[in-house]
Every structure is written in C-alpha cells, then in structure tokens.
Design an enzyme around this catalytic site. Structure first.
Site, PDB file in Angstrom:
ATOM      1  N   CYS A   5      17.160   2.743  65.574  1.00 22.38           N
ATOM      2  CA  CYS A   5      16.127   1.956  64.858  1.00 22.38           C
ATOM      3  C   CYS A   5      15.106   2.886  64.119  1.00 22.38           C
ATOM      4  O   CYS A   5      14.898   4.123  64.322  1.00 22.38           O
ATOM      5  CB  CYS A   5      15.423   1.107  65.605  1.00 22.38           C
ATOM      6  SG  CYS A   5      14.403   1.655  66.898  1.00 22.38           S
ATOM      7  N   HIS A  31      13.731   2.536  74.392  1.00 25.39           N
ATOM      8  CA  HIS A  31      15.172   2.667  73.932  1.00 25.39           C
ATOM      9  C   HIS A  31      15.898   3.802  74.376  1.00 25.39           C
ATOM     10  O   HIS A  31      15.231   4.750  74.813  1.00 25.39           O
ATOM     11  CB  HIS A  31      15.315   2.696  72.234  1.00 25.39           C
ATOM     12  CG  HIS A  31      14.901   1.395  71.652  1.00 25.39           C
ATOM     13  ND1 HIS A  31      14.913   1.284  70.499  1.00 25.39           N
ATOM     14  CD2 HIS A  31      14.164   0.171  72.208  1.00 25.39           C
ATOM     15  CE1 HIS A  31      14.330  -0.003  70.090  1.00 25.39           C
ATOM     16  NE2 HIS A  31      13.966  -0.647  71.373  1.00 25.39           N
ATOM     17  N   CYS A  36      13.195   4.794  66.737  1.00 28.58           N
ATOM     18  CA  CYS A  36      13.691   6.088  67.136  1.00 28.58           C
ATOM     19  C   CYS A  36      14.097   7.205  66.127  1.00 28.58           C
ATOM     20  O   CYS A  36      13.890   8.221  66.381  1.00 28.58           O
ATOM     21  CB  CYS A  36      15.019   5.569  68.117  1.00 28.58           C
ATOM     22  SG  CYS A  36      14.953   4.490  69.363  1.00 28.58           S
ATOM     23  N   GLU A  78      17.427   6.508  73.097  1.00 21.12           N
ATOM     24  CA  GLU A  78      16.994   7.660  72.394  1.00 21.12           C
ATOM     25  C   GLU A  78      15.847   8.136  72.941  1.00 21.12           C
ATOM     26  O   GLU A  78      15.465   9.323  73.134  1.00 21.12           O
ATOM     27  CB  GLU A  78      16.986   7.350  70.930  1.00 21.12           C
ATOM     28  CG  GLU A  78      18.168   7.020  70.181  1.00 21.12           C
ATOM     29  CD  GLU A  78      18.178   5.476  69.832  1.00 21.12           C
ATOM     30  OE1 GLU A  78      18.533   4.991  69.078  1.00 21.12           O
ATOM     31  OE2 GLU A  78      17.974   4.638  70.979  1.00 21.12           O
TER      32      GLU A  78
END
EC number: 3.5.4.33
Length: 159
Positions: free
Chosen positions: A89, A59, A92, A61
């Site tokens: 999420c 992701h 993360c 992040e």
C-alpha cells in the site's frame, strides 16, 4: 528458471508461510513479508498484526522493516530486497523509499490500494530521491487465492 527467479520464488514461499501464520496464529489478513540482505541473510520478517496490536501501521512490510532496522541498528536498509505476498500500500511503499530498500518482490496485485503499479506507482516515481525496483506476480496466484479464501471465509461464503 534463472538463478534470480529461483531465489525470488524461494523467498516468496517463505513470505507465504508467514502469511499462513498471520491467519492461523492471529486471525489476521494473510500477508507475510521478509527482508533479505544483499548477502542473502534474513534481516527481518513479519506478518500483518494491525488488528491484534490495534496498530494501523503494523502491516507485514512495516513489521519486517522495523525488525531489520532494529537488528542492524540503522533506519537505512540499503541493498535489501523485500518479499511480500501482497502488493504494498502507499504507507508501506513510502516506508521502503525512506528506508532505501533496493528491491521489492510481491505476489498478488492489489487493485484497490496497490502502490507498486496497480493504483499508484510510488516506488518508481522519479520525483523521489530514491526509487525501488519492483517485480510483481511472483507466486501471485497462490498469494491471491489465500487472500480470496480468507475473505470468503470471513464473510461466510463458500470457499
């Protein structure tokens, strides 16, 4: 507009530009993230790469956190602020807790998997040994529109 609000908007615009690259360069979900040191320097940045790299953890992040850790030679990212176009999420959020990120600023809320107050509130949970200050909604409409447009296009619906 306060000085901090101006800084937050500036870096969120940078994250939005990274989100645009995710879609344009990699046909990924348009989420971008940039990690800023306390002195205002960029430590890491990235966009979603999980589809292209076949890595469910890639992701935006995580990409930014990994780059920053590598750049400074430490897994602790103390005093940093992470700007991300979509509410983090759970994966993360917990990476931010473990890295000791000081603050996260996000754009659009995620009513399905958001872990910064929408569905879960992992970043400020008092049971953790570190809590992350959260500010949501910075350029949220703009970030949300990018995501909605992307998914409508993917599903063959009018934009």
């Amino acid at each position: 507009m306060s000085e901090q609000a101006s800084i937050d908007e500036r870096w969120m615009r940078h994250a939005l530009a990274l989100a645009d690259r995710a879609e344009r360069e990699d046909d990924e979900i348009p989420v971008g993230a940039v990690l800023i040191a306390a002195d205002g320097t960029v430590l890491g940045e990235g966009w979603n790469r999980n589809i292209r790299s076949h890595d469910p953890s890639a992701h935006a992040e995580i990409v930014a956190l990994r780059e920053a850790g590598s750049r400074i030679g430490n897994h602790r990212l103390i005093g940093t602020t992470l700007y991300v176009t979509l509410e983090p999420c759970a994966m993360c959020a917990m990476a931010m807790v473990h890295a000791r990120v000081a603050r996260v600023v996000f754009g659009a809320s995620d009513p399905k998997t958001g872990a910064a107050g929408s569905v879960f509130d992992l970043l400020t949970d008092p049971r953790h040994n570190h809590r992350v200050v959260v500010l949501g909604g910075v350029l949220g409409d703009e970030a949300g529109t990018r995501l909605t447009t992307y998914f409508r296009r993917k599903r063959g619906k009018p934009v």
